[in-house]
Design an enzyme around this catalytic site. Sequence first.
Site, PDB file in Angstrom:
ATOM      1  N   LYS A 197     -29.162 -33.808  18.008  1.00 29.60           N
ATOM      2  CA  LYS A 197     -29.885 -34.988  17.831  1.00 29.60           C
ATOM      3  C   LYS A 197     -29.382 -36.187  19.131  1.00 29.60           C
ATOM      4  CE  LYS A 197     -31.322 -37.294  14.579  1.00 29.60           C
ATOM      5  NZ  LYS A 197     -32.579 -36.809  13.803  1.00 29.60           N
TER       6      LYS A 197
ATOM      7  N   ASP B 166     -23.209 -24.770  12.198  1.00 27.82           N
ATOM      8  CA  ASP B 166     -22.211 -24.430  10.873  1.00 27.82           C
ATOM      9  C   ASP B 166     -23.831 -24.653   9.563  1.00 27.82           C
ATOM     10  OD1 ASP B 166     -20.884 -24.395   8.372  1.00 27.82           O
ATOM     11  OD2 ASP B 166     -19.237 -26.045   8.708  1.00 27.82           O
TER      12      ASP B 166
END
Length: 365
Positions: free
Chosen positions: A191, A247
């Site tokens: 990000k 995850d």
Amino acid sequence: MNPTIILLPGDGIGSEVVAAGQEVLEAVADIFDHTFKMETHLVGGAAIDAEGDPLPEETLAACRQADAILLGAVGGPKWDDPTAPVRPEQGLLGLRKGLELFANLRPVKPHAELLSASPLRPDLLPEVDLLVVRELTGGIYFGRPRERRQVNGETQAVDTMAYTESEVRRIAHLAFQLAGERRGKVTSVDKANVLETSRLWRQTVTQVAEEYPQIEFETLLVDAATMHLITRPATFDVMVTTNMFGDILTDEASVLTGSMGNLPSASLGESRNRHGNPRGMYEPIHGSAPDIAGKRIANPIGTILSVAMLLRHSLGLEQEARAVESAVGETLKAGCRTGDLATPGESALNTAEMTKEIVRGMSDE
Ligand code: NAD
């Protein structure tokens, strides 16, 4: 071969799927003439109930001595009180940190027989064969401070996302090496438009990429990656990403295979076992599934494929690993389904019945 394998059932369906994994290990030992010493230890909520500690010292010590570890899952509503001083997940994170398992490998390859079990259009799926390489001992799950504090008369909660260059570099090297053994492409997910840790991540992975000119390299922002994962899943080979993004992305990726219950994982580090192989921890990617715990209907395939990864990576038993994987494939081909995989009108096997079919498939080979 007579390795020691630690079984950590944990909580909820963890004990049901680890029992399935144990049955498969026993069958492998029988068929291929090995002696597997299997010891069961407590972790997670079960360990809190028994000893007040989600990761008893004895469990960690046994894992440190073992050749490999098979884990179910931890957690559940019983231990969810947000004010509780200890939580089951601390057991899991403590194991990963304590054993320095910095790399979590999550292969995603839909079985041809299960294309209709996925919510995606079947034409998007046949070529899907990707490997998510998730960083496992850094990032926001481990950064400090992590606390609640009083700010301007109200409670503020803080988590910290931190990565060092060396943490990024070692997982990046592993991703490029694995891509070299596969289709030769790495996608790094971050990000970087917002997070400083992601800018360091991208800069470091891009530097490492220069050492692997034969590997195709792309970067994606995590928000776009969630979209590309369902619009062009077959274009990915190795996807390397941070602890939290990995995850989340792998739960999404799991539905490409029809169910989260199908997906295995291997957590590896630099530590070696008595056989000179990585002392890995193997677990399905799903959680303790409190909604179906105790019903004995959990899909054991993620755990059984984790057993195959254990045999391959920690014990060096490639032929045995392939026998397990091919028995899973044959069992699905024969039409066997657990409830999460059955389409309307199809009958479903319970955990024990599915496991028996897979074990039978191994014996028949
Ligand atoms: P979950 O993965 O346990 O379940 C999500 C959904 O998938 C549920 O509907 C469940 O029934 C279904 N499912 C999962 N595994 C399945 C299987 N093998 N067969 C059939 N269906 C299956 O996620 P959750 O409900 O968000 O979390 C439940 C608990 O598990 C929480 O306490 C969470 O913290 C914990 N958790 C633990 C781990 C781990 O131990 N590695 C990972 C994720 C979540």
